[in-house]
Motif scaffolding. Structure first.
Motif, short mmCIF file in Angstrom:
data_model
loop_
_atom_site.label_atom_id
_atom_site.label_comp_id
_atom_site.label_asym_id
_atom_site.label_seq_id
_atom_site.Cartn_x
_atom_site.Cartn_y
_atom_site.Cartn_z
N SER A 140 0.82 -1.22 0.00
CA SER A 140 0.00 0.00 0.00
C SER A 140 0.85 1.26 0.00
O SER A 140 0.45 2.29 -0.57
CB SER A 140 -0.92 0.01 1.23
N ALA A 141 2.02 1.19 0.62
CA ALA A 141 2.88 2.37 0.72
C ALA A 141 3.79 2.54 -0.49
O ALA A 141 4.58 3.49 -0.54
CB ALA A 141 3.73 2.27 1.99
N SER A 142 3.68 1.66 -1.45
CA SER A 142 4.57 1.69 -2.62
C SER A 142 3.79 2.08 -3.87
O SER A 142 2.55 2.00 -3.90
CB SER A 142 5.21 0.31 -2.82
N PRO A 143 4.49 2.53 -4.91
CA PRO A 143 3.82 2.83 -6.19
C PRO A 143 3.08 1.60 -6.71
O PRO A 143 3.44 0.46 -6.43
CB PRO A 143 4.98 3.21 -7.11
N VAL A 144 2.03 1.84 -7.50
CA VAL A 144 1.21 0.77 -8.05
C VAL A 144 1.99 0.06 -9.16
O VAL A 144 2.49 0.69 -10.08
CB VAL A 144 -0.12 1.31 -8.60
N GLN A 145 2.09 -1.27 -9.04
CA GLN A 145 2.78 -2.06 -10.07
C GLN A 145 1.75 -2.63 -11.03
O GLN A 145 0.77 -3.27 -10.60
CB GLN A 145 3.64 -3.15 -9.42
N SER A 146 1.97 -2.40 -12.33
CA SER A 146 0.92 -2.63 -13.33
C SER A 146 1.08 -3.94 -14.10
O SER A 146 0.65 -4.05 -15.23
CB SER A 146 0.91 -1.46 -14.32
N PHE A 147 1.71 -4.96 -13.47
CA PHE A 147 1.93 -6.21 -14.19
C PHE A 147 1.08 -7.34 -13.63
O PHE A 147 1.46 -8.50 -13.66
CB PHE A 147 3.42 -6.60 -14.11
N GLY A 148 -0.08 -7.01 -13.13
CA GLY A 148 -0.95 -8.01 -12.56
C GLY A 148 -1.05 -7.85 -11.05
O GLY A 148 -0.45 -6.96 -10.44
N GLU A 149 -1.85 -8.73 -10.43
CA GLU A 149 -2.07 -8.66 -8.99
C GLU A 149 -0.75 -8.85 -8.23
O GLU A 149 0.05 -9.71 -8.56
CB GLU A 149 -3.07 -9.75 -8.57
N VAL A 150 -0.56 -8.01 -7.23
CA VAL A 150 0.67 -8.07 -6.43
C VAL A 150 0.31 -8.48 -5.00
O VAL A 150 -0.63 -7.96 -4.40
CB VAL A 150 1.39 -6.70 -6.41
N LYS A 151 1.08 -9.44 -4.45
CA LYS A 151 0.87 -9.92 -3.09
C LYS A 151 2.19 -9.87 -2.33
O LYS A 151 3.26 -9.75 -2.94
CB LYS A 151 0.34 -11.36 -3.13
N PRO A 152 2.13 -9.97 -1.00
CA PRO A 152 3.37 -10.04 -0.23
C PRO A 152 4.25 -11.18 -0.75
O PRO A 152 3.76 -12.29 -1.02
CB PRO A 152 2.88 -10.30 1.20
N GLY A 153 5.53 -10.91 -0.87
CA GLY A 153 6.46 -11.90 -1.40
C GLY A 153 6.77 -11.70 -2.87
O GLY A 153 7.68 -12.35 -3.40
N ASP A 154 6.03 -10.80 -3.54
CA ASP A 154 6.34 -10.48 -4.93
C ASP A 154 7.47 -9.45 -5.00
O ASP A 154 7.78 -8.77 -4.03
CB ASP A 154 5.10 -9.94 -5.64
N ILE A 155 8.06 -9.33 -6.18
CA ILE A 155 9.20 -8.44 -6.35
C ILE A 155 8.73 -6.99 -6.38
O ILE A 155 7.75 -6.65 -7.04
CB ILE A 155 9.97 -8.78 -7.64
N LYS A 156 9.45 -6.14 -5.68
CA LYS A 156 9.16 -4.72 -5.57
C LYS A 156 10.14 -3.95 -6.45
O LYS A 156 11.35 -4.18 -6.40
CB LYS A 156 9.30 -4.29 -4.11
#
Length: 747
Positions: free
Chosen positions: A584-600
């Motif tokens: 939530s505190a990071s920019p929106v990543q536009s490559f599909g749904e993002v969950k904890p454990g995904d690359i930032k």
């Protein structure tokens, strides 16, 4: 050949070849455990924990129904055999000097249970036969001939899937997919995969045979009666390269396995067939070269050394491809015509100057663009031969040198568009005409003809020195810069798309390559007869794109111009998302749904969104920017030893595909997945969360999947002992040397 009695040298080598390193994948228990975890991460139900499978994988209770197969171990051997045999003959007299060579080498691959007598299969196997003969004949004091003949035969056999195809399957196949053999002895398999071992042993083989013949005849006539040191020569060479293929293929049945009570049931895939033979593909290349030259070499008054040559050279190459008969371009020969020459002057073994040129022509280009002129100039000064440095006990030799010139390279052109200066046309949309509404197709311009296509050129500057100190230390240093222009590049950024036309690559690209290299060798000999030496080499070079007509980009950091050729552009990874608050505190990543454990990823343009516009230059390329080596050796009495270490640096490799990404399309998973993100490991995880779905966010091109490609290798080591042998009864033997060597023993 040399003027000496016949000498025969025989070398026989037999060795063992082993893989330097093999990829490692999860066993069935860990595969099932982590696959269930990936399902949970995807919000799906586990499939292994609810069945006896997980415990059976751990204990090995039923290896047929719950297999745990190490496919690399089942399909590949630990080592293979190398063989190389060489015999050469050398000698001659004042009239005829000769050298002849016969060589056979054989290299077997790593596939199990294959042998040369097995008609249904073949290991990967490469066998080469080489023959060479060089003969110089002095017909009289004016006329001489030089004949060179070389031929080689290259035989290759492999399973029908090929080596690459088989290794690719071994990467994909999960360890629990099916057993190697079913309880009834049939091959295991399923709807997705055939059996790798069956593919090797039961589907036949492909064979490939190439034959290459090279001949070179030169006749030289000395014109000393006209001018001492003047000669003329004419030469002809013929090179024929022929490739044929023979494929002997068939199919075999394999079965999936289920259990019904105490009995196994089988479902068959594929049918057993007889062999199908295909031997109708072959390719052939022929190159004829004609050459005439005038040469002059003379020394005046012991101080003026003159050397000059002028050569006219014509190359005509023919290509015949059975599988490309539709391509009319390939039916036309490649033609090159070159006038080249050089003249060199040396004064008193101190001052040296050389001028050289090449005027080259190619039928790849239209009239008016076919020829290029490429001159070069070199200067040298042997400072150590000056009076003020002679009889110097420390500085034994010093030469300063520099050169500047241009070289030409005929532009690489696709076979289907070899004559880019001619306009070609392609099928296009048509119209429905007449009362019957009949369709008539049409043609349109293909890529617009490039009337200005010509040679790629490179301006080369070099400055360096050679020095010998204390009679033992030799040092060579070179500093160089190469500026290339006329490189074929896409004109996307130079021609507006508003024109509505497509264009061939144009001679617009420019690049610079610069660097240095240094070599130092120390050698000595002790009073006891020990000879030893050490040589170090270091090389550094970095290239840069100066211009490539690239399209306009939104941000400066996206431009390829100014970066290294083949520089990777991708996202900068900041680690793995720890939790939902981090997302939530990071920019929106536009490559599909993002969950904890995904690359930032880094927001390079600070627009609050991560997308392709945030890609920037990351890492080096897979071409190293520097390399170095250290060679050490000694000889003592009859013992000899040599070893070389070799290393490279400033190199990046990219890890992608099924070898590194777990569970893609339910395929296998690498051992590195054990370091995946979980709630318990979120502070230390080195691998993203697991998923059974294609995770576009985590597979973006980024520096997360880059690795340092630098390495240090023990490239070579050899130890030998020479036995003194004197056999005079049948043949005179000078010596027999026994040796053992190895390459790439340590990385």
């Amino acid at each position: 050949g040399v003027v000496q009695p016949l000498k025969i040298n025989i070398t026989s080598q037999v060795g063992i070849n082993t893989p330097s390193r093999m990829p490692k994948y999860l066993d069935s228990y860990n595969y099932a455990l982590l696959y269930d975890e990936a399902l949970t991460n995807d919000g799906l139900d586990k499939i292994y924990e609810k069945t006896p499978a997980l415990e059976a994988y751990r204990t090995g209770a039923d290896p047929y129904l719950y297999p745990n197969v190490d496919w690399y171990n089942e399909v590949l051997k630990k080592s293979s055999v190398l063989q190389n045999y060489n015999i050469n003959f050398r000698g001659g007299n004042e009239i005829v000097q000769y050298f002849a060579l016969l060589n056979v080498s054989d290299n077997n691959g790593f596939f199990r249970n294959t042998d040369s007598k097995h008609e249904d299969s073949s290991n990967t196997k490469v066998t080469r036969y080489n023959v060479r003969a060089n003969v110089d004949i002095n017909i009289n004091k004016y006329l001489s001939t030089h004949v060179k003949i070389a031929a080689n035969i290259h035989d290759l056999k492999a399973p029908t899937s090929g080596g690459w195809g088989m290794y690719n399957k071994l990467e994909l196949l999960p360890p629990n997919a099916f057993p190697v053999y079913n309880p009834n002895g049939t091959y295991g398999g399923n709807t997705t995969f055939s059996n790798p071992l069956g593919d090797i042993l039961e589907t036949g083989y492909n064979s490939y045979n190439s034959r290459n013949l090279q001949t070179n005849l030169r006749v030289r006539y000395k014109l000393n009666s006209l001018l001492e040191g003047l000669s003329v020569s004419g030469a002809f060479s013929f090179n024929n390269y022929f490739v044929s293929n023979f494929n002997n293929t068939k199919r075999y049945p394999y079965y999936s396995l289920k259990k019904n009570g105490d009995d196994y049931t089988y479902e068959q895939y594929s049918e057993k067939t007889s062999f199908v033979i295909n031997d109708d593909e072959s390719d052939q290349w022929r190159i004829n070269t004609y050459q005439g030259s005038i040469d002059y070499k003379c020394l005046f008054d012991k101080v003026h050394d003159v050397d000059a040559s002028l050569t006219l050279n014509s190359d005509v190459s023919y290509v015949s491809k059975d599988n490309y008969l539709w391509d009319t371009d390939s039916q036309f020969p490649y033609k090159y015509l070159t006038l080249r020459g050089y003249t060199s002057y040396g004064y008193d073994q101190r001052y040296i100057g050389t001028f050289a040129f090449a005027y080259e022509g190619s039928n790849l280009y239209r009239k008016g663009k076919r020829f290029g002129f490429f001159p070069a100039l070199a200067l040298g000064w042997i400072v150590s031969n000056e009076d003020f440095l002679k009889e110097n006990g420390i500085l034994n030799f010093l030469k300063l040198r520099s050169s500047y010139g241009t070289v030409g390279k005929s532009s690489v052109i696709q076979t289907s568009n070899r004559f880019a200066f001619e306009q070609s046309y392609i099928n296009s949309d048509g119209y429905y005409l007449g009362t019957s509404n009949t369709y008539k197709g049409g043609y349109m311009e293909d890529k617009i003809a490039d009337l200005d296509r010509t040679w790629e050129t490179e301006k080369r500057f070099n400055v360096g020195f050679d020095v010998t100190l204390l009679h033992n230390l030799d040092i060579t240093f070179d500093l160089f810069q190469h500026k290339r222009s006329g490189i074929l590049v896409s004109p996307t950024g130079a021609i507006s798309g508003v024109l509505g036309m497509s264009f061939s690559d144009l001679n617009l690209g420019k690049a610079t390559n610069k660097g240095f290299e240094i070599s130092a060798r120390y050698s000595n000999k002790t009073s006891s007869g020990l000879q030893y030496y050490a040589q170090g080499n270091f090389w550094h070079a970095k290239n840069q794109i100066d211009y490539m007509a690239e399209e306009v980009r939104l941000y400066d950091y996206q431009y390829r111009t100014g970066h290294t050729i083949n520089q990777g552009f991708g996202l900068v990874a900041l680690g793995l998302f720890k939790d939902d608050a981090d997302i939530s505190a990071s920019p929106v990543q536009s490559f599909g749904e993002v969950k904890p454990g995904d690359i930032k990823y880094l927001d390079s343009n600070d627009d609050g969104q991560i997308d392709n516009q945030d890609a920037q230059a990351i890492g080096y390329t897979d071409t190293p920017q520097y390399s170095g080596s250290l060679t050490l050796g000694f000889k003592y009495k009859r013992f000899d030893f040599e070893t070389m270490f070799y290393g490279i640096g400033n190199r990046t490799i990219y890890l992608s595909g099924n070898t590194y990404w777990a569970f893609q399309n339910t395929y296998s998973a690498p051992e590195s997945a054990l370091d995946r993100w979980t709630e318990a490991t979120k502070e230390t995880a080195k691998y993203p969360r697991l998923s059974t779905k294609v995770n576009l966010n985590n597979t973006q091109y980024s520096d997360f999947w880059q690795a340092d490609g630098s390495f240090l290798k023990l490239r070579y080591i050899e130890m030998g002992y020479t036995f003194p042998v004197k056999w005079e009864n049948v043949v005179s033997v000078d010596a027999v040397r026994l040796f053992i060597n190895g390459t790439n023993l340590f990385t």
